[in-house]
Design a protein around this motif. Structure first.
Motif, PDB file in Angstrom:
ATOM      1  N   GLN A 128     -12.512  -1.342   2.262  1.00  0.00           N
ATOM      2  CA  GLN A 128     -12.321  -0.687   0.973  1.00  0.00           C
ATOM      3  C   GLN A 128     -11.452  -1.780  -0.099  1.00  0.00           C
ATOM      4  O   GLN A 128     -10.565  -2.633   0.629  1.00  0.00           O
ATOM      5  CB  GLN A 128     -11.628   0.643   1.228  1.00  0.00           C
ATOM      6  CG  GLN A 128     -12.321   1.505   1.910  1.00  0.00           C
ATOM      7  CD  GLN A 128     -11.690   2.925   2.071  1.00  0.00           C
ATOM      8  OE1 GLN A 128     -11.154   3.525   0.966  1.00  0.00           O
ATOM      9  NE2 GLN A 128     -11.585   3.402   3.418  1.00  0.00           N
ATOM     10  N   THR A 129     -11.341  -1.506  -1.170  1.00  0.00           N
ATOM     11  CA  THR A 129     -10.594  -2.160  -1.985  1.00  0.00           C
ATOM     12  C   THR A 129      -9.321  -1.932  -1.910  1.00  0.00           C
ATOM     13  O   THR A 129      -8.927  -0.876  -1.338  1.00  0.00           O
ATOM     14  CB  THR A 129     -10.931  -2.135  -3.463  1.00  0.00           C
ATOM     15  OG1 THR A 129     -10.641  -0.683  -3.924  1.00  0.00           O
ATOM     16  CG2 THR A 129     -12.584  -2.397  -3.748  1.00  0.00           C
ATOM     17  N   THR A 135      -8.477   1.010  -4.013  1.00  0.00           N
ATOM     18  CA  THR A 135      -8.852   2.263  -3.373  1.00  0.00           C
ATOM     19  C   THR A 135      -7.834   2.898  -2.260  1.00  0.00           C
ATOM     20  O   THR A 135      -7.442   3.863  -2.113  1.00  0.00           O
ATOM     21  CB  THR A 135     -10.258   2.315  -2.716  1.00  0.00           C
ATOM     22  OG1 THR A 135     -11.170   1.854  -3.735  1.00  0.00           O
ATOM     23  CG2 THR A 135     -10.791   3.423  -2.191  1.00  0.00           C
ATOM     24  N   GLN A 136      -7.626   1.976  -1.357  1.00  0.00           N
ATOM     25  CA  GLN A 136      -6.510   2.337  -0.429  1.00  0.00           C
ATOM     26  C   GLN A 136      -5.676   2.546  -0.762  1.00  0.00           C
ATOM     27  O   GLN A 136      -4.674   3.410  -0.140  1.00  0.00           O
ATOM     28  CB  GLN A 136      -6.727   1.175   1.029  1.00  0.00           C
ATOM     29  CG  GLN A 136      -7.987   1.067   1.877  1.00  0.00           C
ATOM     30  CD  GLN A 136      -7.757   0.077   2.746  1.00  0.00           C
ATOM     31  OE1 GLN A 136      -7.183  -1.038   2.546  1.00  0.00           O
ATOM     32  NE2 GLN A 136      -8.617   0.151   3.768  1.00  0.00           N
ATOM     33  N   SER A 161      -4.455   3.763  -3.594  1.00  0.00           N
ATOM     34  CA  SER A 161      -4.540   5.116  -4.186  1.00  0.00           C
ATOM     35  C   SER A 161      -4.244   6.333  -3.065  1.00  0.00           C
ATOM     36  O   SER A 161      -3.764   7.038  -3.125  1.00  0.00           O
ATOM     37  CB  SER A 161      -5.667   5.160  -5.118  1.00  0.00           C
ATOM     38  OG  SER A 161      -5.732   4.358  -6.009  1.00  0.00           O
ATOM     39  N   LYS A 162      -5.280   6.267  -2.127  1.00  0.00           N
ATOM     40  CA  LYS A 162      -5.237   7.013  -1.054  1.00  0.00           C
ATOM     41  C   LYS A 162      -3.969   7.196  -0.364  1.00  0.00           C
ATOM     42  O   LYS A 162      -3.391   8.228  -0.194  1.00  0.00           O
ATOM     43  CB  LYS A 162      -6.390   6.903  -0.194  1.00  0.00           C
ATOM     44  CG  LYS A 162      -7.622   7.150  -0.446  1.00  0.00           C
ATOM     45  CD  LYS A 162      -8.621   6.661   0.559  1.00  0.00           C
ATOM     46  CE  LYS A 162     -10.155   6.848  -0.010  1.00  0.00           C
ATOM     47  NZ  LYS A 162     -11.143   6.473   1.204  1.00  0.00           N
TER      48      LYS A 162
END
Length: 136
Positions: free
Chosen positions: A75-76, A79-80, A82-83
């Motif tokens: 994953q970018t 993305t990671q 943010s999670k």
């Protein structure tokens, strides 16, 4: 089948060991910044000082989780991140609230409260990271 089970078990044990090492390093950073905030900056609230310190500990934890513990780069980064930040925002609120109640309201030693809050944090973050943030 047995070989695959043994490989999975070995991988899990390695991942847990790396998680613990990463957690110790992140906790040392978190606690060091907490001490700095309380002793040198004289922030009057342990809860606020801890909230600020959590930012530094979380940053170290994310980088260690991405590149050392779970080694998941599919994953970018955004993305990671943010999670991870969403998960840790929730965990940091629990951590700060627990320390606020423990030391500011009940008057107990903030260092013991920090240990209790960190034990809760370790459990929640491993589960969240493994199954939400860095799942493959």
């Amino acid at each position: 089948m047995r070989t695959q089970v043994l490989r999975f078990k070995a991988l899990l044990e390695l991942q847990l060991m790396r998680y613990l090492i990463n957690g110790v390093v992140a906790t040392m950073v978190h606690f060091g910044v907490l001490q700095f905030n309380l002793k040198l900056l004289h922030i009057p609230s342990a809860g606020i000082a801890n909230f600020i310190a959590a930012f530094f500990g979380i940053t170290v934890s994310f980088l260690g989780s991405r590149y050392y513990v779970f080694q998941d780069h599919q994953q970018t980064l955004l993305t990671q991140a943010s999670k991870f930040l969403a998960l840790y925002a929730i965990i940091a609120c629990f951590h700060g609230l627990l320390l606020y109640v423990w030391s500011d309201l009940w008057g107990y030693d903030y260092r013991i409260g920090f240990l209790l809050a960190t034990a809760l944090q370790v459990s929640l973050s491993y589960i969240g990271n493994k199954f939400l943030v860095f799942k493959k």
